[in-house]
Design an enzyme around this catalytic site. Structure first.
Site, PDB file in Angstrom:
ATOM      1  N   SER A   1      57.260 -61.396  95.929  1.00  0.00           N
ATOM      2  CA  SER A   1      56.523 -61.354  96.137  1.00  0.00           C
ATOM      3  C   SER A   1      57.108 -62.834  97.247  1.00  0.00           C
ATOM      4  O   SER A   1      56.153 -63.570  97.731  1.00  0.00           O
ATOM      5  CB  SER A   1      55.944 -61.937  95.296  1.00  0.00           C
TER       6      SER A   1
ATOM      7  N   LYS B   1      69.527 -65.026 100.039  1.00  0.00           N
ATOM      8  CA  LYS B   1      67.876 -65.820  99.320  1.00  0.00           C
ATOM      9  C   LYS B   1      67.118 -66.019 100.863  1.00  0.00           C
ATOM     10  O   LYS B   1      67.116 -67.581 100.583  1.00  0.00           O
ATOM     11  CB  LYS B   1      67.368 -65.926  97.415  1.00  0.00           C
TER      12      LYS B   1
ATOM     13  N   ASP C   1      61.363 -65.268  84.056  1.00  0.00           N
ATOM     14  CA  ASP C   1      60.665 -64.645  84.217  1.00  0.00           C
ATOM     15  C   ASP C   1      61.532 -63.143  84.765  1.00  0.00           C
ATOM     16  O   ASP C   1      62.289 -62.907  85.694  1.00  0.00           O
ATOM     17  CB  ASP C   1      60.460 -64.564  85.924  1.00  0.00           C
TER      18      ASP C   1
ATOM     19  N   VAL D   1      66.482 -61.086  99.661  1.00  0.00           N
ATOM     20  CA  VAL D   1      67.376 -60.582  99.243  1.00  0.00           C
ATOM     21  C   VAL D   1      68.488 -59.803 100.335  1.00  0.00           C
ATOM     22  O   VAL D   1      67.862 -58.667 100.748  1.00  0.00           O
ATOM     23  CB  VAL D   1      67.865 -61.084  98.178  1.00  0.00           C
TER      24      VAL D   1
ATOM     25  N   ALA E   1      60.525 -63.937  98.933  1.00  0.00           N
ATOM     26  CA  ALA E   1      61.468 -64.430  99.244  1.00  0.00           C
ATOM     27  C   ALA E   1      62.318 -62.495  99.003  1.00  0.00           C
ATOM     28  O   ALA E   1      61.944 -61.266  98.593  1.00  0.00           O
ATOM     29  CB  ALA E   1      62.382 -65.053  98.555  1.00  0.00           C
TER      30      ALA E   1
END
Length: 462
Positions: free
Chosen positions: A125, A144, A289, A129, A127
């Site tokens: 949502s 990132k 998270d 990588v 970033a």
């Protein structure tokens, strides 16, 4: 474009209405298998609709997909569809990524990297990588890079959601949803500062490595002098996303219901549970998270924990109050659970019979991973739900991150086919936290079976 209050309302109410209409129609089908096939197709259509909305709107609504796509909350068709948005969100084009990198690092991309993969490893949502290798180095790194313009979009969506939350908590959902959205606004706002994320990653890595002979999870090492607010370069950890574990097991010819697969799943969940128990109860500073897109399975069933944009530093009273609640849940102590609610600042109101029993049921629903016997999916807003019987008038914003973390762990456990109580596993850590704070005497610490034996017993129950 950000979603408006009206569009949020239409979306929330449209799916239940369409399901109700469909239920009337499907009840005329007498064949059980045909009826199940009809429901499966309906779930697939609904999942496509949610997926399309979240993918189109991006930003905060990709996080909504992460919340909805949990096997303890949603039908299998939803989980299969929405879980792909964890790391397969629309990507920023490489030329834009290149410009961001060069502006942030102050050097040309070829001057910094010996190799830089144009295709991202994943996009979420906030970033995406990329795998790369720094000049003069032999090890791979992960770069990132923040999506441009996503912060304004996401914060506008959140403010609209707060207006909707104020409306919803005036209906028969008697829960302090506004406080939850305020904490979400604060936590998501932090995610746009990669310097803060790098500091959090280093702090948690140091804590876990210092408090264990072997860290329960792998935490990437930050590459010094390669961090800005919008760019973060870190160690590359080789592994597969946990959402691909089933495919990997099948590819290797391992029986998914056999001993080897069971042992691997048990080790994965045990590692995550230990890490989170130590972070939340012993440190108070934790990764908040643990959705599937942030968990890698590495060689030997080791677990890599990624993305430290959302972390929480619990105030001491809440950390110890939650330790008390963990002991209450683990011991089935309804009176202690009620006292813990007051200590934590959770204000409730109820006119139902057996209020203490319902309060305890609500505590286990919110703060434990174990599902009742025979239940594979929670129905939090059903008429029999404790949330409908106990009104939560005030819920501390700081506790939302604990609540969300426990629910994500529950979703992982259901996905792995292991129904267990994190409160039971966290009991010794909670006791240690309270003992060190002088709030528990040695004589009050209950004897317990060895952890390995305890896990084997829990796992065999399924």
């Amino acid at each position: 474009m950000p979603l408006t209050y009206i569009e949020i309302s239409q979306f929330v109410f449209e799916l239940p209405i369409s399901d109700t209409v469909f239920q009337v129609r499907v009840n005329f089908e007498r064949d059980v298998q045909k009826r199940e096939a009809l429901w499966e197709r309906q779930h697939e259509l609904a999942a496509d609709k949610v997926y399309a909305m979240c993918a189109d709107l991006g930003g905060f609504f990709l996080k909504i997909a992460q919340i909805l796509g949990k096997p303890d909350l949603a039908p299998a068709a939803w989980v299969r569809r929405l879980v792909t948005l964890c790391d397969q969100a629309p990507a920023t084009p490489f030329q834009t990524v290149k410009l961001i990198l060069e502006n942030e690092l102050g050097q040309g991309i070829d001057d910094v990297f010996d190799r830089f993969d144009m295709e991202p490893l994943g996009s979420a949502s906030i970033a995406q990588v990329h795998k790369a290798r720094l000049r003069g180095d032999k090890s791979d790194v992960v770069v990132k890079v923040q999506h441009p313009g996503v912060q304004d979009l996401m914060m506008t969506d959140l403010r609209n959601l707060q207006a909707f939350a104020l409306y919803m908590q005036k209906t028969d959902i008697k829960f302090d949803l506004y406080s939850v959205t305020k904490e979400m606004e604060k936590q998501i706002g932090y995610e746009f500062d990669f310097k803060r994320e790098a500091a959090a990653m280093e702090c948690i890595r140091k804590f876990l490595y210092q408090n264990n002979r072997r860290a329960p999870v792998l935490v990437p090492r930050v590459i010094r002098d390669m961090v800005t607010r919008r760019v973060l370069v870190m160690e590359f950890i080789d592994g597969i996303p946990i959402m691909n574990l089933g495919d990997e097991i099948a590819k290797r010819g391992i029986n998914p219901r056999g001993r080897a697969a069971a042992a691997a799943k048990q080790k994965i969940l045990q590692s995550l549970t230990l890490a989170y128990g130590q972070m939340i109860l012993k440190s108070g500073f934790f990764h908040a998270d643990p959705h599937p897109g942030n968990i890698l399975i590495c060689k030997g069933s080791e677990v890599g924990l990624l993305d430290y944009g959302q972390v929480k530093d619990l105030p001491e009273p809440l950390r110890l109050g939650y330790a008390n609640l963990v002991l209450a849940i683990a011991d089935g102590d309804q009176l202690r659970a009620a006292k813990s609610y007051r200590e934590l600042g959770i204000e409730t109101i109820s006119n139902c019979e057996n209020e203490q029993q319902e309060l305890f049921r609500l505590a286990t629903t919110m703060f434990d991973t174990k599902l009742p016997p025979g239940v594979t999916m929670l129905q939090p807003f059903s008429e029999e739900s404790s949330i409908k019987k106990i009104g939560v008038q005030s819920f501390p914003e700081e506790l939302f991150s604990v609540l969300r973390t426990v629910h994500l762990l529950r979703g992982l456990s259901v996905g792995l086919g292991i129904n267990y109580s994190c409160a039971e596993q966290w009991r010794p850590i909670a006791e240690e936290a309270l003992f060190q704070a002088g709030r528990l005497q040695g004589k009050d610490v209950k004897p317990r079976p060895k952890q390995r034996r305890s896990w084997r017993r829990l796992f065999s129950r399924g």
